[in-house]
Enzyme design. Structure first.
Site, short mmCIF file in Angstrom:
data_model
loop_
_atom_site.label_atom_id
_atom_site.label_comp_id
_atom_site.label_asym_id
_atom_site.label_seq_id
_atom_site.Cartn_x
_atom_site.Cartn_y
_atom_site.Cartn_z
N ASP A 173 0.64 6.57 -7.57
CA ASP A 173 1.99 7.14 -7.57
C ASP A 173 2.82 6.37 -8.58
O ASP A 173 2.44 5.28 -9.04
CB ASP A 173 2.61 7.08 -6.18
CG ASP A 173 3.78 8.06 -6.02
OD1 ASP A 173 4.04 8.84 -6.97
OD2 ASP A 173 4.44 8.05 -4.98
N GLU A 211 1.74 5.88 -21.69
CA GLU A 211 1.31 4.49 -21.66
C GLU A 211 0.94 4.05 -20.25
O GLU A 211 0.06 3.21 -20.07
CB GLU A 211 2.44 3.61 -22.22
CG GLU A 211 2.66 3.81 -23.72
CD GLU A 211 3.75 2.91 -24.27
OE1 GLU A 211 3.52 1.70 -24.33
OE2 GLU A 211 4.81 3.43 -24.64
N ASP A 243 -0.60 11.27 -6.93
CA ASP A 243 0.72 11.79 -6.60
C ASP A 243 1.66 11.51 -7.77
O ASP A 243 1.34 10.76 -8.68
CB ASP A 243 1.23 11.11 -5.32
CG ASP A 243 2.31 11.92 -4.61
OD1 ASP A 243 2.76 12.93 -5.18
OD2 ASP A 243 2.69 11.55 -3.50
N HIS A 377 2.99 4.65 -3.15
CA HIS A 377 4.43 4.84 -3.27
C HIS A 377 5.20 3.61 -2.79
O HIS A 377 6.16 3.16 -3.44
CB HIS A 377 4.88 6.06 -2.46
CG HIS A 377 6.37 6.24 -2.45
ND1 HIS A 377 7.06 6.72 -3.53
CD2 HIS A 377 7.30 5.96 -1.49
CE1 HIS A 377 8.36 6.75 -3.25
NE2 HIS A 377 8.53 6.28 -2.02
#
Length: 403
Positions: A173, A211, A243, A377
């Site tokens: 994420d 990147e 995600d 996350h």
């Protein structure tokens, strides 16, 4: 759970918090050396919290020796840091800090010192949160469980079918750094045990998505090496849940991330025996599903999969409803399998995805996306909000210290 005990809960609610209270943890930790820090003003609040924490930890199977209590004269960030530098020793296993209020510069300073310089897991809690005697037991139970996870323990497991080959689950994420507006933090976590409950993790901070995608390759190789170090074998299958990207970025993810991951696998294993499946997870969708309950529209139950009619015939995709809601319509999650070497039928991929939604240790129930993406996350959020660095202490790379 401990001793192979099984939790009995209502799958329609997808919540086992009540059933969990009387159970021991699957892998409780032992803490011998730890610190507890608060201001003199909050000393009694800290003491009552520590007494309750000790009381709730025992039924969970955790063993916590009494901490070294370090009262400080004021709540300035420098005072907390001074206490940490003076009292946090090389054998300190955990630090518990009670703060008087939400103050971001103080929280960031504490986390930077412990996550980057010391490599010690920590728990920061507001005094107000533990002041109410009526809710103290409930709060301390949740805190004890978080401490157990941050120390490398396991709260619960899901009864998974035995995998045909060692399998590594990856979650990815991204999060925008609050201090550096033009930079993004990419977080990469990878499981390294058979029950997918322990994760190695690392972050990368880059000015652009391209990147960031290039850096994922390096983290992937490091994760494979860690898996091999722990298990004395490389995984036979890697399943990636990506995600933080939308449907419009599927081609970019395939061109940069999938191809780089395949190159990394060839470097690690020239024989090509490690297979990979790559799944893009999309939460921000407007699609909703309902079931007809005698003329009334209801939410579908947790575990509902939709993989026909409304899915795209040119794609390998499906919708999954893994969580329950008390009000309103439940939001499904859309999964696009953009690369698949697993040899699994779609039903098996869908079942694994649903099982993984049971393994997020911050919530005793199912969550909307697989646990690895939730952990990625949380790692990206902590880094983007507080740490602002790629280099956390190596002692913490294999722990869920960011919960």
């Amino acid at each position: 759970m401990a001793n192979n005990s099984v939790l009995d809960y209502n799958p329609q609610e997808a919540d086992w918090s009540r059933s969990f209270r009387s159970q021991q943890l699957t892998q409780p930790v032992v803490i011998n050396r730890w610190l507890a820090i608060s201001t003199q003003r909050d000393r009694e609040t800290l003491n009552s919290c520590l007494r309750e924490l000790s009381a709730v930890a025992r039924p969970l199977g955790m063993k916590m020796a009494p901490p070294q209590i370090c009262p400080i004269p004021d709540d300035r960030p420098e005072t907390f840091l001074s206490a940490l530098k003076n009292y946090c020793a090389d054998d300190t296993e955990f630090v518990f800090i009670c703060v008087p209020n939400e103050r971001k510069d103080r929280y960031d300073a504490i986390k930077k010192h412990l996550c980057i310089d010391r490599g010690v897991p920590s728990q920061v809690i507001k005094a107000k949160t533990v002041m109410n005697p009526k809710s103290l037991k409930s709060v301390c139970t949740k805190v004890a469980m978080q401490i157990n996870v941050k120390m490398g323990g396991i709260l619960w497991e899901v009864s998974l079918p035995k995998q045909m080959k060692p399998t590594m689950i990856v979650g990815i994420d991204a999060f925008h750094d609050s201090a550096k507006k033009k930079e993004s933090v990419g977080a990469f976590v990878a499981s390294y045990n058979a029950s997918f409950t322990k994760y190695w993790g690392r972050c990368s901070i880059q000015p652009s998505l391209l990147e960031l995608q290039n850096q994922l390759n390096t983290m992937f190789i490091s994760a494979l090496k860690h898996f091999n170090k722990v298990n004395n074998t490389l995984p036979g299958l890697v399943i990636v849940y990506r995600d933080g990207v939308g449907d419009g970025q599927l081609q970019s993810v395939f061109d940069h991330e999938v191809t780089q991951f395949l190159e990394a696998l060839r470097k690690i294993d020239p024989s090509g025996s490690i297979k990979m499946t790559f799944i893009v997870v999309t939460k921000r969708i407007r699609t909703r599903f309902f079931v007809d309950n005698r003329g009334r529209c209801d939410n579908p139950p947790p575990g509902t999969v939709i993989d026909d009619v409304v899915t795209r015939p040119e794609r390998y995709d499906f919708y999954l409803i893994s969580q329950a809601v008390r009000q309103g319509s439940v939001s499904p999650t859309h999964y696009n399998v953009i690369y698949d070497e697993s040899g699994w039928v779609p039903d098996r991929v869908q079942r694994l995805t649903y099982w993984l939604s049971h393994l997020y240790f911050n919530w005793p129930g199912t969550v909307r996306t697989p646990a690895p993406t939730m952990y990625a996350h949380k790692l990206a959020f902590l880094n983007g909000q507080s740490l602002h660095t790629e280099q956390t202490h190596p002692n913490l790379n294999d722990k869920l210290f960011y919960l």
